[in-house]
Design a protein around this motif. Structure first.
Motif, mmCIF file in Angstrom:
data_model
loop_
_atom_site.group_PDB
_atom_site.id
_atom_site.type_symbol
_atom_site.label_atom_id
_atom_site.label_comp_id
_atom_site.label_asym_id
_atom_site.label_seq_id
_atom_site.Cartn_x
_atom_site.Cartn_y
_atom_site.Cartn_z
ATOM 1 N N TYR A 23 0.827 -1.203 0.000
ATOM 2 C CA TYR A 23 0.000 0.000 0.000
ATOM 3 C C TYR A 23 0.864 1.257 0.000
ATOM 4 C CZ TYR A 23 -3.624 3.364 1.030
ATOM 5 O OH TYR A 23 -4.463 4.443 0.960
ATOM 6 N N ARG A 24 1.922 1.249 0.822
ATOM 7 C CA ARG A 24 2.823 2.412 0.861
ATOM 8 C C ARG A 24 3.466 2.654 -0.507
ATOM 9 N NH1 ARG A 24 4.363 0.334 5.943
ATOM 10 N NH2 ARG A 24 6.223 -0.596 5.031
ATOM 11 N N LYS A 25 3.803 1.589 -1.207
ATOM 12 C CA LYS A 25 4.476 1.731 -2.510
ATOM 13 C C LYS A 25 3.523 2.044 -3.642
ATOM 14 C CE LYS A 25 8.761 0.690 -1.443
ATOM 15 N NZ LYS A 25 9.855 1.607 -1.603
ATOM 16 N N THR A 26 2.290 1.498 -3.596
ATOM 17 C CA THR A 26 1.391 1.595 -4.748
ATOM 18 C C THR A 26 0.138 2.421 -4.500
ATOM 19 O OG1 THR A 26 0.090 -0.366 -4.172
ATOM 20 C CG2 THR A 26 2.099 -0.724 -5.486
ATOM 21 N N GLY A 27 -0.232 2.595 -3.224
ATOM 22 C CA GLY A 27 -1.486 3.268 -2.910
ATOM 23 C C GLY A 27 -2.703 2.388 -3.166
ATOM 24 N N ARG A 28 -2.476 1.096 -3.400
ATOM 25 C CA ARG A 28 -3.573 0.167 -3.678
ATOM 26 C C ARG A 28 -3.703 -0.853 -2.551
ATOM 27 N NH1 ARG A 28 -0.944 -0.754 -8.927
ATOM 28 N NH2 ARG A 28 -0.815 -2.941 -8.331
ATOM 29 N N LEU A 29 -4.934 -1.303 -2.337
ATOM 30 C CA LEU A 29 -5.191 -2.387 -1.402
ATOM 31 C C LEU A 29 -5.037 -3.719 -2.124
ATOM 32 C CD1 LEU A 29 -8.402 -1.006 0.311
ATOM 33 C CD2 LEU A 29 -6.089 -1.066 1.272
ATOM 34 N N PHE A 30 -4.591 -4.727 -1.401
ATOM 35 C CA PHE A 30 -4.399 -6.055 -1.969
ATOM 36 C C PHE A 30 -5.162 -7.076 -1.137
ATOM 37 C CE2 PHE A 30 -0.996 -3.643 -3.650
ATOM 38 C CZ PHE A 30 -0.546 -4.266 -4.801
ATOM 39 N N ASN A 31 -5.735 -8.061 -1.794
ATOM 40 C CA ASN A 31 -6.302 -9.230 -1.122
ATOM 41 C C ASN A 31 -5.275 -10.338 -1.180
ATOM 42 O OD1 ASN A 31 -8.971 -8.425 -0.353
ATOM 43 N ND2 ASN A 31 -9.509 -8.428 -2.509
ATOM 44 N N PHE A 32 -5.310 -11.211 -0.188
ATOM 45 C CA PHE A 32 -4.345 -12.312 -0.113
ATOM 46 C C PHE A 32 -5.062 -13.637 0.023
ATOM 47 C CE2 PHE A 32 -0.361 -10.070 0.350
ATOM 48 C CZ PHE A 32 -0.791 -8.799 0.680
ATOM 49 N N THR A 33 -4.492 -14.654 -0.583
ATOM 50 C CA THR A 33 -4.963 -16.021 -0.414
ATOM 51 C C THR A 33 -3.769 -16.948 -0.556
ATOM 52 O OG1 THR A 33 -6.691 -17.611 -1.042
ATOM 53 C CG2 THR A 33 -5.548 -16.474 -2.839
ATOM 54 N N SER A 34 -3.936 -18.160 -0.114
ATOM 55 C CA SER A 34 -2.887 -19.166 -0.262
ATOM 56 C C SER A 34 -3.421 -20.310 -1.103
ATOM 57 C CB SER A 34 -2.444 -19.692 1.095
ATOM 58 O OG SER A 34 -1.817 -18.676 1.832
ATOM 59 N N PHE A 35 -2.600 -20.790 -2.014
ATOM 60 C CA PHE A 35 -2.961 -21.929 -2.849
ATOM 61 C C PHE A 35 -2.478 -23.196 -2.167
ATOM 62 C CE2 PHE A 35 -1.802 -25.023 -6.127
ATOM 63 C CZ PHE A 35 -3.035 -25.199 -6.712
ATOM 64 N N GLU A 36 -3.393 -24.123 -1.992
ATOM 65 C CA GLU A 36 -3.048 -25.374 -1.309
ATOM 66 C C GLU A 36 -2.717 -26.463 -2.318
ATOM 67 O OE1 GLU A 36 -4.609 -28.090 2.373
ATOM 68 O OE2 GLU A 36 -6.003 -26.713 1.431
ATOM 69 N N TRP A 37 -1.589 -27.111 -2.093
ATOM 70 C CA TRP A 37 -1.233 -28.313 -2.850
ATOM 71 C C TRP A 37 -0.575 -29.285 -1.888
ATOM 72 C CZ3 TRP A 37 3.898 -29.846 -4.436
ATOM 73 C CH2 TRP A 37 4.919 -28.967 -4.061
ATOM 74 N N SER A 38 -0.337 -30.508 -2.317
ATOM 75 C CA SER A 38 0.118 -31.556 -1.406
ATOM 76 C C SER A 38 1.471 -31.262 -0.764
ATOM 77 C CB SER A 38 0.201 -32.897 -2.136
ATOM 78 O OG SER A 38 1.310 -32.904 -3.030
#
Length: 94
Positions: free
Chosen positions: A40-55
């Protein structure tokens, strides 16, 4: 997956022998919050986060299977997000 005033999604992909339950790829880990503040400090944009699950198993088959699943998941995620950013570690980046 509904975006929260964000066009950006960050997807964490853990490496071999890891999982999304603990460590840096866990959505509960403080790393996500710190990274979001830095972005946010660098871009002024909000980000959503998720994690991809694999074995997380150490085999060519498992990595290729995960890659196929990730590509399919990204097609679905792209409906809600303009930009998707992948952050992978170890075999999570291959």
């Amino acid at each position: 997956m509904k975006p929260l005033k964000s066009e950006d999604l960050v997807v964490f992909v853990h490496g071999t022998f890891a999982n999304i339950e603990k460590g840096w790829a866990s959505i509960q880990d403080e790393f996500h919050g710190k990274l979001n503040k830095a972005f946010y400090r660098k871009t002024g944009r909000l980000f959503n986060f998720t994690s991809f699950e694999w074995s997380g198993l150490n085999s060519q088959f498992e990595r290729q299977h995960a890659a196929t699943n990730l590509a399919e998941s990204m097609k679905l995620m792209h409906v809600d997000f303009k930009r998707i950013h992948l952050i992978g570690h170890s075999h999570g980046g291959s």
